[in-house]
Design a protein around this motif. Structure first.
Motif, mmCIF file in Angstrom:
data_model
loop_
_atom_site.group_PDB
_atom_site.id
_atom_site.type_symbol
_atom_site.label_atom_id
_atom_site.label_comp_id
_atom_site.label_asym_id
_atom_site.label_seq_id
_atom_site.Cartn_x
_atom_site.Cartn_y
_atom_site.Cartn_z
ATOM 1 N N ILE A 100 34.121 21.456 42.116
ATOM 2 C CA ILE A 100 34.178 20.730 40.806
ATOM 3 C C ILE A 100 32.944 20.991 39.879
ATOM 4 C CG2 ILE A 100 35.095 18.871 39.514
ATOM 5 C CD1 ILE A 100 36.854 18.725 42.149
ATOM 6 N N LEU A 101 31.645 20.070 40.530
ATOM 7 C CA LEU A 101 30.573 20.439 39.881
ATOM 8 C C LEU A 101 30.077 21.937 39.560
ATOM 9 C CD1 LEU A 101 28.741 18.124 38.823
ATOM 10 C CD2 LEU A 101 27.161 18.417 40.599
ATOM 11 N N ALA A 102 30.318 22.711 40.443
ATOM 12 C CA ALA A 102 30.000 24.086 40.167
ATOM 13 C C ALA A 102 30.787 24.631 39.130
ATOM 14 C CB ALA A 102 30.080 24.913 41.391
ATOM 15 N N ARG A 103 31.819 24.298 38.917
ATOM 16 C CA ARG A 103 32.507 24.870 37.953
ATOM 17 C C ARG A 103 32.448 24.302 36.597
ATOM 18 N NH1 ARG A 103 33.004 29.632 39.216
ATOM 19 N NH2 ARG A 103 34.372 30.139 37.781
ATOM 20 N N ALA A 104 32.111 22.907 36.497
ATOM 21 C CA ALA A 104 31.667 22.295 35.371
ATOM 22 C C ALA A 104 30.214 22.613 34.969
ATOM 23 C CB ALA A 104 31.486 20.803 35.593
ATOM 24 N N GLU A 105 29.275 22.898 35.859
ATOM 25 C CA GLU A 105 27.980 23.348 35.420
ATOM 26 C C GLU A 105 27.797 24.903 35.118
ATOM 27 O OE1 GLU A 105 25.098 21.935 35.175
ATOM 28 O OE2 GLU A 105 23.485 23.553 35.413
ATOM 29 N N SER A 125 30.652 24.383 30.935
ATOM 30 C CA SER A 125 29.693 24.262 30.052
ATOM 31 C C SER A 125 29.407 25.160 29.066
ATOM 32 C CB SER A 125 28.478 23.846 30.866
ATOM 33 O OG SER A 125 27.988 24.938 31.511
ATOM 34 N N ASP A 126 29.916 26.546 29.269
ATOM 35 C CA ASP A 126 29.620 27.416 27.990
ATOM 36 C C ASP A 126 30.876 28.288 27.993
ATOM 37 O OD1 ASP A 126 28.874 28.986 30.372
ATOM 38 O OD2 ASP A 126 27.397 29.986 29.295
ATOM 39 N N ALA A 127 32.266 27.569 28.042
ATOM 40 C CA ALA A 127 33.443 28.614 27.934
ATOM 41 C C ALA A 127 34.099 27.631 27.001
ATOM 42 C CB ALA A 127 33.942 28.651 29.235
ATOM 43 N N ARG A 128 35.021 28.726 26.592
ATOM 44 C CA ARG A 128 36.267 28.158 25.424
ATOM 45 C C ARG A 128 37.016 27.138 26.450
ATOM 46 N NH1 ARG A 128 39.519 32.393 22.723
ATOM 47 N NH2 ARG A 128 37.934 33.933 23.037
ATOM 48 N N VAL A 129 37.709 26.384 25.616
ATOM 49 C CA VAL A 129 38.662 25.239 26.405
ATOM 50 C C VAL A 129 39.656 25.937 27.057
ATOM 51 C CG1 VAL A 129 40.039 23.203 26.047
ATOM 52 C CG2 VAL A 129 38.167 23.527 24.483
ATOM 53 N N SER A 130 40.450 26.981 26.285
ATOM 54 C CA SER A 130 41.476 27.380 27.103
ATOM 55 C C SER A 130 41.117 28.395 28.165
ATOM 56 C CB SER A 130 42.172 28.790 26.157
ATOM 57 O OG SER A 130 41.289 29.629 25.828
ATOM 58 N N HIS A 131 39.766 28.894 28.261
ATOM 59 C CA HIS A 131 39.324 29.577 29.416
ATOM 60 C C HIS A 131 38.823 28.770 30.389
ATOM 61 C CE1 HIS A 131 37.937 33.418 27.023
ATOM 62 N NE2 HIS A 131 39.391 33.239 27.143
ATOM 63 N N ILE A 140 37.793 18.811 29.518
ATOM 64 C CA ILE A 140 36.824 17.769 29.013
ATOM 65 C C ILE A 140 35.664 18.202 28.706
ATOM 66 C CG2 ILE A 140 36.080 15.395 29.079
ATOM 67 C CD1 ILE A 140 38.837 15.387 28.607
ATOM 68 N N ILE A 141 34.889 18.612 29.834
ATOM 69 C CA ILE A 141 33.769 19.280 29.578
ATOM 70 C C ILE A 141 33.392 20.448 28.642
ATOM 71 C CG2 ILE A 141 31.588 20.463 30.900
ATOM 72 C CD1 ILE A 141 32.708 18.459 33.314
ATOM 73 N N SER A 142 34.613 21.206 28.684
ATOM 74 C CA SER A 142 34.505 22.297 27.676
ATOM 75 C C SER A 142 34.583 21.858 26.352
ATOM 76 C CB SER A 142 35.459 23.544 28.093
ATOM 77 O OG SER A 142 35.740 24.188 27.214
ATOM 78 N N LEU A 143 35.469 20.884 26.340
ATOM 79 C CA LEU A 143 35.641 20.400 24.920
ATOM 80 C C LEU A 143 34.366 19.627 24.180
ATOM 81 C CD1 LEU A 143 38.814 18.239 24.955
ATOM 82 C CD2 LEU A 143 38.334 20.051 23.234
ATOM 83 N N ILE A 144 33.521 18.839 25.033
ATOM 84 C CA ILE A 144 32.522 18.086 24.728
ATOM 85 C C ILE A 144 31.106 18.934 25.009
ATOM 86 C CG2 ILE A 144 33.605 15.822 24.920
ATOM 87 C CD1 ILE A 144 32.079 15.418 27.323
ATOM 88 N N ARG A 145 31.371 20.077 25.231
ATOM 89 C CA ARG A 145 29.990 20.784 25.984
ATOM 90 C C ARG A 145 28.974 20.859 24.525
ATOM 91 N NH1 ARG A 145 33.717 24.882 24.487
ATOM 92 N NH2 ARG A 145 32.999 26.580 23.128
ATOM 93 N N ILE A 200 20.989 15.256 29.916
ATOM 94 C CA ILE A 200 21.937 14.191 30.492
ATOM 95 C C ILE A 200 23.188 15.081 30.848
ATOM 96 C CG2 ILE A 200 20.815 12.363 29.489
ATOM 97 C CD1 ILE A 200 23.284 12.197 27.490
ATOM 98 N N ARG A 201 23.221 16.206 31.059
ATOM 99 C CA ARG A 201 24.586 16.905 31.293
ATOM 100 C C ARG A 201 25.040 16.348 32.571
ATOM 101 N NH1 ARG A 201 20.516 20.312 32.633
ATOM 102 N NH2 ARG A 201 21.219 21.979 34.345
ATOM 103 N N ILE A 202 24.150 16.452 33.653
ATOM 104 C CA ILE A 202 24.771 16.126 35.089
ATOM 105 C C ILE A 202 25.432 14.833 35.111
ATOM 106 C CG2 ILE A 202 24.043 15.942 37.486
ATOM 107 C CD1 ILE A 202 23.959 18.688 36.699
ATOM 108 N N PRO A 203 24.417 13.648 34.477
ATOM 109 C CA PRO A 203 25.330 12.401 34.366
ATOM 110 C C PRO A 203 26.548 12.371 33.906
ATOM 111 C CG PRO A 203 23.246 12.275 33.519
ATOM 112 C CD PRO A 203 23.063 13.419 34.116
ATOM 113 N N ILE A 204 26.582 13.173 32.790
ATOM 114 C CA ILE A 204 27.932 13.274 31.992
ATOM 115 C C ILE A 204 29.171 13.859 32.871
ATOM 116 C CG2 ILE A 204 29.188 14.077 30.170
ATOM 117 C CD1 ILE A 204 26.743 13.198 28.343
ATOM 118 N N TYR A 205 28.683 14.919 33.459
ATOM 119 C CA TYR A 205 29.803 15.422 34.305
ATOM 120 C C TYR A 205 30.086 14.685 35.274
ATOM 121 C CZ TYR A 205 27.826 19.949 32.283
ATOM 122 O OH TYR A 205 27.442 20.872 31.490
#
Lengths: 211, 184
Positions: free
Chosen positions: A113-118, A122-128, A58-63, A70-75
């Motif tokens: 989870i937050l570490a992978r999101a942030e 946050s800057d990877a392709r969805v499949s990756h 989801i985060i990769s989709l909406i990155r 406001i990225r942290i609250p959204i994550y």
């Protein structure tokens, strides 16, 4: 030199190279606390894989839609939603829910989870991002399983899953310390040492940089 | 400035909205199952507290609705039946405030004496209140007492270092006794 990212590479790296527990050393708290029983580890692992993979995707989709401020609250909202879904689902299985207790809601603040999101999604392709979530989640689960098999087997003398004894050593006088907190640290330290030893042996002189 | 605030706010709101819809949907899927599990838990506790008088619990939604008007902390009432279907006691499942909430079942027999207490969940402080709420020596004191309200330190010895928890459980039992009184 940065290697080109491939789906498989992103998947496999979670097991050893960037294993969340043994290399990144994030999310240790829950891992140390929960690895007393193999059964709980399986469910915890599944929960983490689910939350990690879904939130990564989801985060990769909406990155590109997320402003930096406001990225942290959204994550957090995304992660917390998936954790709540897991929490609600597990509530229908009271036996397991009671054993995992507070650790399921606490996945929200699990650093993995937050570490992978942030740091990744946050800057990877969805499949990756998907592969990364799956790989890291499985890497986490593997370490949990190794630790819990060791601790439960040698701490209690048997492994009990779903009310049936899978393996039994047939001895009642086992080192209970393995089940307690010191046992968690000892087991984890031994795993770390093993990994370090393995990596040093693999490339004895490859490392020429400053020691 | 104002524009960027609106922009950020609206995006955050959008994300929250989608999350809320997703969660609502999940909840609607599992709601029934969770309610069933909770009923099972309540019924188990009611069985335990009615066991000393050999009664079988049966949940009574009518009585629950009737009593909830005066006792908002009541969760559910079970009627304890003997073999002939006569009501020989009640089990009250209620929540009481200790330091945090304690959910417990209190069994009361036909004379208004407590038959047993079972703490279902407690959110008391681990290591202080929580062990007290599960201490069989403490909980056992209530058995056979009633129907007059019980007073902590006179009828019941509280647990040292767990004053609030002891008070919470005593209040819960008194609430059950009051409800029993109003059912007579």
């Amino acid at each position: 030199m940065e290697k080109k990212r491939t789906n498989f590479g992103e998947f496999i790296k979670g097991f050893i190279r960037v294993n969340p527990l043994l290399v990144l050393m994030v999310g240790l708290c829950s891992a140390l606390a929960i690895s007393t029983r193999v059964e709980s580890c399986i469910f915890m692992g599944l929960a983490v894989i689910f939350v990690l993979t879904c939130s990564n995707v989801i985060i990769s989709l909406i990155r590109k839609l997320i402003p930096d401020q406001i990225r942290i609250p959204i994550y957090i909202v995304v992660i917390a939603s998936f954790v709540t879904i897991v929490d609600l689902t597990l509530k229908t299985m009271p036996a397991i829910y009671e054993r995992l207790g507070v650790w399921i809601p606490l996945i929200v603040v699990n650093c993995i989870i937050l570490a992978r999101a942030e740091g990744y999604a946050s800057d990877a392709r969805v499949s990756h991002a998907f592969m990364d979530g799956l790989g890291i989640g499985l890497g986490y689960t593997c370490v949990l399983l190794i630790m819990s098999v060791f601790r439960e087997l040698f701490g209690t003398g048997e492994i009990v899953m779903f009310n049936t004894t899978i393996v039994s050593l047939g001895s009642k006088s086992m080192p209970t310390i393995l089940i307690l907190f010191p046992g968690a640290f000892i087991t984890f330290a031994m795993l770390l040492a093993l990994l370090q030893w393995h990596q040093q042996r693999k490339k004895p002189e490859a490392k020429e940089g400053p020691e | 400035m104002m524009k960027s605030l609106l922009n950020l706010g609206s995006r955050l709101m959008l994300v929250c909205l989608v999350a809320a819809v997703g969660l609502g949907f999940t909840y609607s899927l599992v709601e029934e199952n969770i309610a069933e599990q909770e009923l099972k838990k309540r019924a188990e506790a009611a069985t335990v507290v009615l066991e000393p008088i050999g009664a079988t619990p049966q949940e009574s939604p009518e009585l629950t609705a009737e009593l909830q008007g005066d006792f908002p902390d009541l969760i559910s009432v079970f009627e304890g039946m003997d073999e002939d279907g006569e009501v020989i006691g009640y089990a009250f499942v209620l929540k009481s405030k200790g330091y945090n909430f304690i959910t417990m079942a209190v069994g009361v027999d036909a004379e208004g004496k407590v038959t047993g207490i079972e703490v279902i969940t407690n959110e008391e402080t681990p290591g202080l209140g929580a062990p007290a709420a599960e201490n069989p020596d403490f909980l056992g004191q209530f058995t056979g007492k009633g129907p007059e309200p019980l007073v902590l330190k006179q009828d019941i010895d509280g647990v040292t270092s767990a004053t609030y928890t002891s008070r919470g459980i005593t209040n819960g039992v008194n609430m059950a006794l009051e409800m029993w009184e109003s059912l007579q």
